[in-house]
Write a protein that holds these residues in place. Structure first.
Motif, short mmCIF file in Angstrom:
data_model
loop_
_atom_site.label_atom_id
_atom_site.label_comp_id
_atom_site.label_asym_id
_atom_site.label_seq_id
_atom_site.Cartn_x
_atom_site.Cartn_y
_atom_site.Cartn_z
N ILE A 13 -6.24 29.79 75.43
CA ILE A 13 -6.17 28.34 75.59
C ILE A 13 -6.32 27.70 74.22
O ILE A 13 -7.24 28.02 73.47
N LEU A 14 -5.38 26.80 73.90
CA LEU A 14 -5.44 26.06 72.64
C LEU A 14 -5.90 24.64 72.95
O LEU A 14 -5.37 23.99 73.84
N GLU A 15 -6.89 24.14 72.20
CA GLU A 15 -7.43 22.81 72.42
C GLU A 15 -7.35 21.99 71.14
O GLU A 15 -7.56 22.51 70.05
N CYS A 16 -7.05 20.71 71.29
CA CYS A 16 -6.91 19.82 70.13
C CYS A 16 -8.25 19.63 69.44
O CYS A 16 -9.28 19.39 70.08
N THR A 17 -8.24 19.70 68.11
CA THR A 17 -9.47 19.52 67.34
C THR A 17 -9.66 18.07 66.92
O THR A 17 -10.77 17.60 66.82
N GLU A 18 -8.57 17.35 66.70
CA GLU A 18 -8.66 15.97 66.22
C GLU A 18 -9.10 15.01 67.30
O GLU A 18 -9.71 13.98 67.02
N GLN A 19 -8.82 15.32 68.54
CA GLN A 19 -9.16 14.40 69.63
C GLN A 19 -10.66 14.34 69.87
O GLN A 19 -11.19 13.30 70.22
N LYS A 20 -11.35 15.45 69.68
CA LYS A 20 -12.81 15.46 69.84
C LYS A 20 -13.46 14.51 68.84
O LYS A 20 -14.39 13.78 69.17
N GLU A 21 -12.96 14.51 67.61
CA GLU A 21 -13.54 13.69 66.55
C GLU A 21 -13.21 12.21 66.73
O GLU A 21 -13.99 11.35 66.37
N SER A 22 -12.03 11.89 67.30
CA SER A 22 -11.59 10.51 67.40
C SER A 22 -12.27 9.75 68.54
O SER A 22 -12.35 8.53 68.50
N GLY A 23 -12.73 10.45 69.58
CA GLY A 23 -13.39 9.80 70.69
C GLY A 23 -12.45 9.26 71.75
O GLY A 23 -12.87 8.57 72.67
N VAL A 24 -11.14 9.57 71.67
CA VAL A 24 -10.17 9.15 72.67
C VAL A 24 -10.40 9.96 73.94
O VAL A 24 -10.57 11.17 73.87
N PRO A 25 -10.42 9.32 75.13
CA PRO A 25 -10.64 10.09 76.35
C PRO A 25 -9.49 11.02 76.68
O PRO A 25 -8.35 10.77 76.29
N GLY A 26 -9.80 12.10 77.39
CA GLY A 26 -8.79 13.10 77.75
C GLY A 26 -8.91 14.33 76.88
O GLY A 26 -9.54 14.31 75.84
N ILE A 27 -8.30 15.43 77.35
CA ILE A 27 -8.33 16.69 76.61
C ILE A 27 -6.92 17.24 76.56
O ILE A 27 -6.29 17.42 77.60
N SER A 28 -6.42 17.51 75.38
CA SER A 28 -5.11 18.11 75.22
C SER A 28 -5.28 19.62 75.07
O SER A 28 -5.86 20.08 74.08
#
Length: 62
Positions: A13-28
């Motif tokens: 499973i590949l998960e986005c690293t930038e989204q965790k830091e930005s605080g935008v809801p949802g998980i890519s």
């Protein structure tokens, strides 16, 4: 006679690293396969993130 082989390919499973830091809801997340004999390290790919609407770095999670 059927072959007896050990599967070298596993699902990861590949998960986005930038989204965790930005605080935008949802998980890519993306599901892909890799050959564990050729690439024992964790995968890192650039994939499209629909929440951020741009291409970001996705890393393998366990």
């Amino acid at each position: 006679m059927a072959k007896k082989t050990k599967d070298a390919r596993i699902q990861v499973i590949l998960e986005c690293t930038e989204q965790k830091e930005s605080g935008v809801p949802g998980i890519s997340r993306y599901v892909t396969t890799k050959n564990k004999k050729n690439t024992p390290d964790r995968l890192e790919r650039k994939k499209f993130n629909p929440y951020l609407r741009r291409v970001t770095v996705h890393k393998e999670i366990k």
